[in-house]
Design a protein around this motif. Sequence first.
Motif, short mmCIF file in Angstrom:
data_model
loop_
_atom_site.label_atom_id
_atom_site.label_comp_id
_atom_site.label_asym_id
_atom_site.label_seq_id
_atom_site.Cartn_x
_atom_site.Cartn_y
_atom_site.Cartn_z
N ILE A 189 13.23 9.91 38.10
CA ILE A 189 12.68 9.33 39.32
C ILE A 189 11.91 8.06 38.98
CG2 ILE A 189 11.17 9.74 41.30
CD1 ILE A 189 11.61 12.77 40.81
N ARG A 190 12.38 6.94 39.53
CA ARG A 190 11.70 5.67 39.35
C ARG A 190 10.73 5.50 40.53
NH1 ARG A 190 16.55 5.78 38.15
NH2 ARG A 190 17.43 4.83 40.02
N VAL A 191 9.47 5.58 40.24
CA VAL A 191 8.43 5.59 41.26
C VAL A 191 8.07 4.15 41.65
CG1 VAL A 191 6.07 6.31 41.81
CG2 VAL A 191 7.53 7.78 40.38
N ASN A 192 8.30 3.81 42.90
CA ASN A 192 7.93 2.50 43.44
C ASN A 192 6.60 2.56 44.18
OD1 ASN A 192 10.44 1.41 42.52
ND2 ASN A 192 11.41 2.32 44.30
N ASP A 193 6.26 3.74 44.67
CA ASP A 193 5.01 3.94 45.42
C ASP A 193 4.36 5.23 44.93
OD1 ASP A 193 3.03 4.66 47.30
OD2 ASP A 193 4.10 3.65 48.93
N PRO A 194 3.32 5.13 44.10
CA PRO A 194 2.69 6.33 43.53
C PRO A 194 2.16 7.31 44.59
CG PRO A 194 1.97 4.38 42.36
CD PRO A 194 2.75 3.91 43.55
N GLU A 195 1.70 6.81 45.73
CA GLU A 195 1.19 7.72 46.78
C GLU A 195 2.33 8.54 47.38
OE1 GLU A 195 -1.96 8.55 47.57
OE2 GLU A 195 -2.42 7.33 45.81
N VAL A 196 3.48 7.92 47.57
CA VAL A 196 4.65 8.65 48.06
C VAL A 196 5.05 9.72 47.05
CG1 VAL A 196 7.13 8.46 48.54
CG2 VAL A 196 5.52 6.84 49.56
N PHE A 197 5.07 9.35 45.76
CA PHE A 197 5.46 10.32 44.74
C PHE A 197 4.47 11.48 44.69
CE2 PHE A 197 5.58 11.85 40.31
CZ PHE A 197 6.89 12.33 40.32
N LYS A 198 3.20 11.21 44.85
CA LYS A 198 2.20 12.27 44.86
C LYS A 198 2.43 13.22 46.03
CE LYS A 198 -2.79 13.00 45.03
NZ LYS A 198 -4.11 12.35 45.11
N LYS A 199 2.67 12.67 47.21
CA LYS A 199 2.94 13.50 48.39
C LYS A 199 4.21 14.32 48.19
CE LYS A 199 3.45 13.36 53.39
NZ LYS A 199 3.54 12.52 54.58
N SER A 239 5.54 15.31 45.33
CA SER A 239 5.28 16.34 44.32
C SER A 239 4.52 17.52 44.92
CB SER A 239 4.49 15.75 43.15
OG SER A 239 5.25 14.76 42.49
N GLN A 240 3.51 17.23 45.73
CA GLN A 240 2.73 18.30 46.36
C GLN A 240 3.58 19.09 47.34
OE1 GLN A 240 -0.42 15.88 47.98
NE2 GLN A 240 -1.69 16.10 46.14
N THR A 241 4.50 18.43 48.00
CA THR A 241 5.39 19.10 48.97
C THR A 241 6.47 19.91 48.26
OG1 THR A 241 5.01 17.30 50.54
CG2 THR A 241 6.92 18.70 50.94
N ALA A 242 7.02 19.36 47.18
CA ALA A 242 8.16 19.98 46.52
C ALA A 242 7.79 21.21 45.68
CB ALA A 242 8.88 18.96 45.64
N LEU A 243 6.61 21.22 45.07
CA LEU A 243 6.27 22.31 44.16
C LEU A 243 6.38 23.69 44.80
CD1 LEU A 243 5.41 23.30 41.40
CD2 LEU A 243 3.03 22.90 42.07
N PRO A 244 5.79 23.94 45.97
CA PRO A 244 5.94 25.28 46.55
C PRO A 244 7.38 25.60 46.94
CG PRO A 244 4.61 23.86 47.99
CD PRO A 244 4.87 23.09 46.73
N ALA A 298 11.47 17.35 51.81
CA ALA A 298 10.68 16.77 50.72
C ALA A 298 11.39 15.55 50.14
CB ALA A 298 10.43 17.82 49.64
N LYS A 299 12.70 15.66 49.99
CA LYS A 299 13.50 14.54 49.46
C LYS A 299 13.36 13.31 50.36
CE LYS A 299 18.36 13.33 48.60
NZ LYS A 299 18.30 12.13 49.41
N ALA A 300 13.32 13.53 51.68
CA ALA A 300 13.17 12.41 52.61
C ALA A 300 11.85 11.68 52.37
CB ALA A 300 13.25 12.92 54.05
N ILE A 301 10.81 12.40 52.02
CA ILE A 301 9.54 11.78 51.65
C ILE A 301 9.73 10.96 50.38
CG2 ILE A 301 7.18 12.21 50.82
CD1 ILE A 301 7.25 14.78 52.60
N ARG A 302 10.31 11.60 49.35
CA ARG A 302 10.52 10.92 48.06
C ARG A 302 11.31 9.64 48.22
NH1 ARG A 302 14.62 13.80 44.84
NH2 ARG A 302 15.92 12.21 45.77
N ASP A 303 12.34 9.69 49.04
CA ASP A 303 13.24 8.54 49.18
C ASP A 303 12.57 7.31 49.79
OD1 ASP A 303 15.25 10.01 48.03
OD2 ASP A 303 16.30 10.42 49.93
#
Length: 95
Positions: free
Chosen positions: A10-20, A22-27, A77-82
Amino acid sequence: MPKGYLVANIRVNDPEVFKKFSQTALPIIEQYGGKILARGPHADRHEGNVAGVVTMLEFESKEAAETFYFSDDYQAAKAIRDTGCDTDLMIIEGL
């Protein structure tokens, strides 16, 4: 039955999006029986030039990994990541 593995770079362009994400995907990963085996930006890249956060998840089977990936929960969650990341992702059956 062989395990199933999801591997993503995953190439992170927006760290806040990636954080959100990650928090959504883990559960969701846990809900579908997934286990995080490795995750982080510091993979030793010996070939190629693709950088990013490498993640490896283990599931009970390839089918279980596919069920997780195509679930409505993970697709949300993927839609957030994208919105803030570019991703290479594959699912493979273990030996």
